[in-house]
Enzyme design. Structure first.
Site, PDB file in Angstrom:
ATOM      1  N   SER A   9       0.829  -1.206   0.000  1.00  0.00           N
ATOM      2  CA  SER A   9       0.000   0.000   0.000  1.00  0.00           C
ATOM      3  C   SER A   9       0.862   1.254   0.000  1.00  0.00           C
ATOM      4  O   SER A   9       1.910   1.311   0.641  1.00  0.00           O
ATOM      5  CB  SER A   9      -0.894   0.005   1.238  1.00  0.00           C
ATOM      6  OG  SER A   9      -1.452   1.289   1.432  1.00  0.00           O
TER       7      SER A   9
ATOM      8  N   TYR B 115      -0.937   6.084  -4.857  1.00  0.00           N
ATOM      9  CA  TYR B 115      -1.869   7.216  -4.909  1.00  0.00           C
ATOM     10  C   TYR B 115      -1.100   8.350  -5.559  1.00  0.00           C
ATOM     11  O   TYR B 115       0.023   8.639  -5.144  1.00  0.00           O
ATOM     12  CB  TYR B 115      -2.312   7.640  -3.499  1.00  0.00           C
ATOM     13  CG  TYR B 115      -3.317   6.710  -2.858  1.00  0.00           C
ATOM     14  CD1 TYR B 115      -4.464   6.323  -3.532  1.00  0.00           C
ATOM     15  CD2 TYR B 115      -3.124   6.258  -1.564  1.00  0.00           C
ATOM     16  CE1 TYR B 115      -5.391   5.481  -2.927  1.00  0.00           C
ATOM     17  CE2 TYR B 115      -4.045   5.417  -0.955  1.00  0.00           C
ATOM     18  CZ  TYR B 115      -5.176   5.044  -1.640  1.00  0.00           C
ATOM     19  OH  TYR B 115      -6.086   4.225  -1.055  1.00  0.00           O
TER      20      TYR B 115
ATOM     21  N   THR C 187      -4.431   3.515  -7.868  1.00  0.00           N
ATOM     22  CA  THR C 187      -5.795   3.541  -7.314  1.00  0.00           C
ATOM     23  C   THR C 187      -6.455   4.868  -7.655  1.00  0.00           C
ATOM     24  O   THR C 187      -5.924   5.942  -7.335  1.00  0.00           O
ATOM     25  CB  THR C 187      -5.759   3.306  -5.794  1.00  0.00           C
ATOM     26  OG1 THR C 187      -5.212   2.008  -5.565  1.00  0.00           O
ATOM     27  CG2 THR C 187      -7.152   3.366  -5.186  1.00  0.00           C
TER      28      THR C 187
ATOM     29  N   HIS D 149     -13.361  -0.022  -3.523  1.00  0.00           N
ATOM     30  CA  HIS D 149     -12.516   0.307  -2.365  1.00  0.00           C
ATOM     31  C   HIS D 149     -13.145  -0.204  -1.059  1.00  0.00           C
ATOM     32  O   HIS D 149     -13.110   0.454  -0.031  1.00  0.00           O
ATOM     33  CB  HIS D 149     -12.292   1.819  -2.283  1.00  0.00           C
ATOM     34  CG  HIS D 149     -10.987   2.204  -1.649  1.00  0.00           C
ATOM     35  ND1 HIS D 149      -9.870   2.543  -2.372  1.00  0.00           N
ATOM     36  CD2 HIS D 149     -10.607   2.301  -0.351  1.00  0.00           C
ATOM     37  CE1 HIS D 149      -8.875   2.841  -1.552  1.00  0.00           C
ATOM     38  NE2 HIS D 149      -9.293   2.693  -0.305  1.00  0.00           N
TER      39      HIS D 149
END
Ligand SMILES: Cc1cc2nc3c(=O)[nH]c(=O)nc-3n(C[C@H](O)[C@H](O)[C@H](O)COP(=O)(O)O)c2cc1C
Length: 417
Positions: free
Chosen positions: A123, A147, A173, A315
């Site tokens: 992540s 991101y 994402t 999500h």
């Protein structure tokens, strides 16, 4: 069958599985173990959480129609994805702030995934830098989820680090350019990033840490900050979360608080457009996979833009209340992609039968999310390994009981609708 037999045989000597096999009991047990804030952050969704309910309802609505007398004595759960043979069509979803579940956080998940050869998607909001996790994974596959920050230099730096630590793909994402309206977190007034949690990719990054020498952006003038015991406790948390030794030195440096302020101001771009994908394509040879695609037209656009794969995802119901379930969106996305790139899915996958249903509707593989966080909270690395093994075992049994021997044999006709 091996996993099932192992559990029953251990049971003869009185041993029970370390983490509950039943997904509802797993969540319940994790709720008891975690702090209220941590559990709310993981379990919660947007608004009334109807998207979370819809995700489960979509799986529930699809029913498997087994075929019999097909000799399923030898089966394989393996699947080909981007030139690799995976042990099962299951990847470990990118989930931020895993330190809320367990001290070992991403590192425990990396070790558990690697021990089974299952790809882990690091992540962007991890609690452990990607390099540390990658170093614990040997040659096991990993991807990096990005991101898109307001700083292009930071985006480039993250991408280069992902390349350097052996990631196969960048998962961009697209559904979280802003944080959804998360009622549970709002009621607790709790956002982990403001306590320095979940920003380890940033505080380990040379471009980001160079920013810390510049004055931090000022908070909005209408937000009054008072020095309260809670604020001091938050400062302690922030300082502890910041890398390095020497609490007092870290506190004095003001870097922990500057890191949070700079993170908040650079986190994400809301003005991202299809054209921007070129920037990423020009900077990396890694595969680019778009996460958060739900509309068939966007899926078509993704193919045209040169994406190597898409992940159909809402999500985990955390962004829009009343959003379509990923499983309901899947068939139209699969049809519009028309076999040109792999389509993955996440959201509501709780066991092996769900994996089967997603594949029957055209997904090449799925991502497992919240269940592994609950397993992490209860059993650290061993807990995550146990959970992943359980999901694969149930998938294998479902295949056999439904009359198929391989992922390729799982067809739409295996479902009643
Ligand atoms: C606590 C939490 C944190 C998450 N963090 C991220 C993240 O950092 N990046 C990302 O792309 N998705 C993130 N997700 C979404 C997951 O990747 C995945 O889409 C979602 O968990 C699927 O839903 P499920 O877990 O209910 O099956 C997060 C989800 C949860 C529950």
């Amino acid at each position: 069958m091996q996993r099932q037999t192992e559990i029953y045989i251990r049971g003869v000597s009185g041993a029970r599985p370390r983490i509950p096999v039943d997904p509802r009991r797993l969540e319940e047990a994790a709720r008891e173990r975690m702090t209220p804030e941590a559990f709310a952050y993981v379990a919660g969704g947007a608004g009334s959480e109807s998207t979370i309910d819809a995700s489960r309802a979509a799986f529930y609505a699809r029913r498997i129609v087994p075929r019999v007398l097909r000799d399923v004595s030898s089966r394989s759960t393996q699947v080909e994805l981007f030139g690799r043979t995976l042990p099962a069509p299951i990847l470990v979803a990118p989930i931020g702030v895993l330190e809320l579940a367990h001290r070992d956080a991403d590192l425990a998940v990396a070790r558990a995934s690697a021990s089974l050869g299952m790809p882990m998607i690091f992540s962007n909001q991890a609690s452990v830098p990607m390099e540390t996790c990658a170093a614990a994974m040997g040659a096991s596959p990993r991807w990096f989820q990005l991101y898109w920050s307001k700083s292009d230099a930071l985006v480039e730096s993250f991408v280069h680090r992902a390349e350097a630590c052996g990631c196969d793909a960048i998962v961009l994402t697209l559904d979280t350019t802003m944080l959804g309206w998360r009622a549970r977190d709002l009621d607790l007034a709790y956002l982990p990033f403001l306590r320095g949690k979940g920003i380890a990719q940033y505080t380990s990054d040379p471009v980001f840490t160079a920013l810390l020498a510049t004055p931090p952006p000022q908070p909005a003038a209408d937000v009054k900050r008072r020095v309260t015991p809670a604020a001091l406790a938050a400062l302690v948390e922030m300082t502890r979360a910041y890398p390095g030794r020497g609490f007092v030195a870290k506190l004095r440096s003001r870097r922990p608080i500057a890191a949070v302020q700079h993170f908040v101001s650079t986190y994400s771009r809301t003005n991202l457009r299809w054209e921007d994908l070129r920037f990423l394509r020009e900077r990396t040879k890694l595969r680019i996979i778009l996460k958060g695609i739900l509309h068939p037209d966007d899926a078509r656009r993704a193919v045209a833009a040169g994406a190597d794969g898409v992940i159909v995802s809402n999500h985990g119901g955390r962004q829009i209340d009343g959003e379509i379930a990923a499983l309901d969106a899947l068939p139209a996305v699969v049809a519009s992609v028309d076999g040109r790139i792999p389509v993955l899915l996440d959201g509501g996958v709780r066991g092996g039968a769900d994996v089967f249903k997603a594949l029957a509707l055209g997904a090449r593989a799925v991502l497992i999310g919240r269940p592994y966080v609950y397993a992490l909270a209860l059993g650290g690395e061993d807990g995550v390994r146990e959970l992943l093994r359980n999901v694969i075992a149930e998938f294998d049994l479902t295949m056999g009981l439904a009359g198929v021997r391989s992922c390729a044999e799982i067809e739409a006709s295996a479902l009643s609708q």
